[in-house]
Design a protein around this motif. Structure first.
Motif, PDB file in Angstrom:
ATOM      1  N   ALA A  57       1.105  -0.738  -0.076  1.00  0.00           N
ATOM      2  CA  ALA A  57      -0.342  -0.186   0.231  1.00  0.00           C
ATOM      3  C   ALA A  57       0.763   0.874  -0.021  1.00  0.00           C
ATOM      4  O   ALA A  57       2.383   1.455   0.272  1.00  0.00           O
ATOM      5  N   LEU A  67      -4.694   2.774   3.021  1.00  0.00           N
ATOM      6  CA  LEU A  67      -5.899   3.634   3.472  1.00  0.00           C
ATOM      7  C   LEU A  67      -6.563   5.086   4.488  1.00  0.00           C
ATOM      8  O   LEU A  67      -6.794   5.560   5.223  1.00  0.00           O
ATOM      9  N   GLY A  71      -6.973  -0.025  -6.996  1.00  0.00           N
ATOM     10  CA  GLY A  71      -6.860   1.453  -7.465  1.00  0.00           C
ATOM     11  C   GLY A  71      -5.664   2.343  -8.316  1.00  0.00           C
ATOM     12  O   GLY A  71      -5.201   1.804  -9.378  1.00  0.00           O
TER      13      GLY A  71
END
Ligand code: COA
Length: 257
Positions: free
Chosen positions: A26, A66, A108
């Motif tokens: 991430a 996130l 994403g």
């Protein structure tokens, strides 16, 4: 520099490796900054002729972190000072060939950044998704334009509106990837293709890319507009509900959003 982005410069090839495996690669602000610095330097450096992005055999990237999204929501008014916007712009304007080697999830921006790459090699375990609507936000990286240019409106709408994962075979059929390989062969194959490109005349490659990309004259404006809506939406009720639901490991309730 970021410990989560490994950089290797060898034989004219800059290889950027996502290296935050415990969090599925991430992306944090510092990682976007390291990627942007590396791309901007490579764009000016005649010794670098090709850039390659890769993750591990298990995961390309789970997209934006996130928690970072919640703590540091991007603000379109800050433009290039926002690490993710700077990275997307560095991708858009990079004048040399870019190759992506994608194994496992590419979520994403992990998928939308591929729309800026020139060659994409995928493991048969690759899983692509653009779950922006499910997170209460909207497409970024120019994907609202680039995806429909690539695959047609209806297929792009399905991917962007439902946000469901799709896999290597479908990505190949859509023209999103050039070739599917066993996962442990992907990075090596991408490097071999990069070596071929690095041996070609750099000026011909640069002009070839510029000629092909000039047919996206509105891309910059589209990316700015996406960024404005994204900044607004990420501060809105649907994004708050989506993020809370992820943290609380429950299904989101968008009935009031
Ligand atoms: N941001 C922050 N942390 C993330 C993350 C993200 N985008 N994606 C995964 N992680 C973390 C998980 O919280 C978990 O951390 P923990 O071990 O401390 O609990 C760890 O990475 C492993 O993730 P997990 O979900 O258990 O791995 P998985 O193999 O089952 O699933 C994914 C992998 C990528 C499919 C899944 O993690 C996922 O969907 N992540 C969210 C992707 C997303 O919505 N990104 C934003 C796009 S705009």
């Amino acid at each position: 520099m970021s410990e989560h982005i490994l950089q290797n410069r060898e034989n004219g090839v800059l290889t950027l490796t996502f290296n935050r495996v415990d969090k599925k690669n991430a992306l944090l602000g510092e990682m976007y900054t390291a990627l942007s610095d590396a791309l901007e330097q490579a764009a000016q450096d005649d010794a670098i002729r090709v850039a390659v992005f890769q993750g591990s055999v298990e995961v390309f990237t789970a997209g934006n972190d996130l928690i970072d999204f919640l703590q540091n929501p991007p603000d379109a008014d800050k433009g290039r000072d926002v690490p993710v916007f700077r990275f997307l712009e560095a991708l858009r304007v990079f004048p040399k060939p870019m190759i992506a080697a994608v194994c496992g999830p590419a979520v994403g921006v992990g998928t939308t950044m591929l729309l800026h790459c020139d060659l994409i090699y995928a493991g048969d375990n690759a899983a692509f998704s653009m779950p922006f609507v499910n997170l209460g936000v909207c497409p970024e990286a120019g994907s609202s334009l680039l995806l429909q240019n690539l695959v047609g409106y209806h297929r792009a709408a399905e991917k962007l509106m439902l946000g469901e994962a799709f896999y290597a075979e479908e990505a190949l059929d859509m023209g999103l990837v050039n070739r599917i390989l066993p996962p442990h062969e992907v990075n090596g194959y991408a490097q071999a293709q990069a070596a071929k490109l690095a041996a070609k005349p750099a000026s011909s490659l640069r002009i070839t890319k510029a000629l092909m990309k000039q047919h996206q004259p509105t891309l910059s404006a589209v990316m700015l507009e996406e960024g404005r809506y994204f900044s607004e939406l990420i501060r809105g009720p649907a994004a708050k509900e989506a993020m809370s639901a992820i943290m609380e490991k429950r299904r989101p309730d968008f009935s009031k959003c």
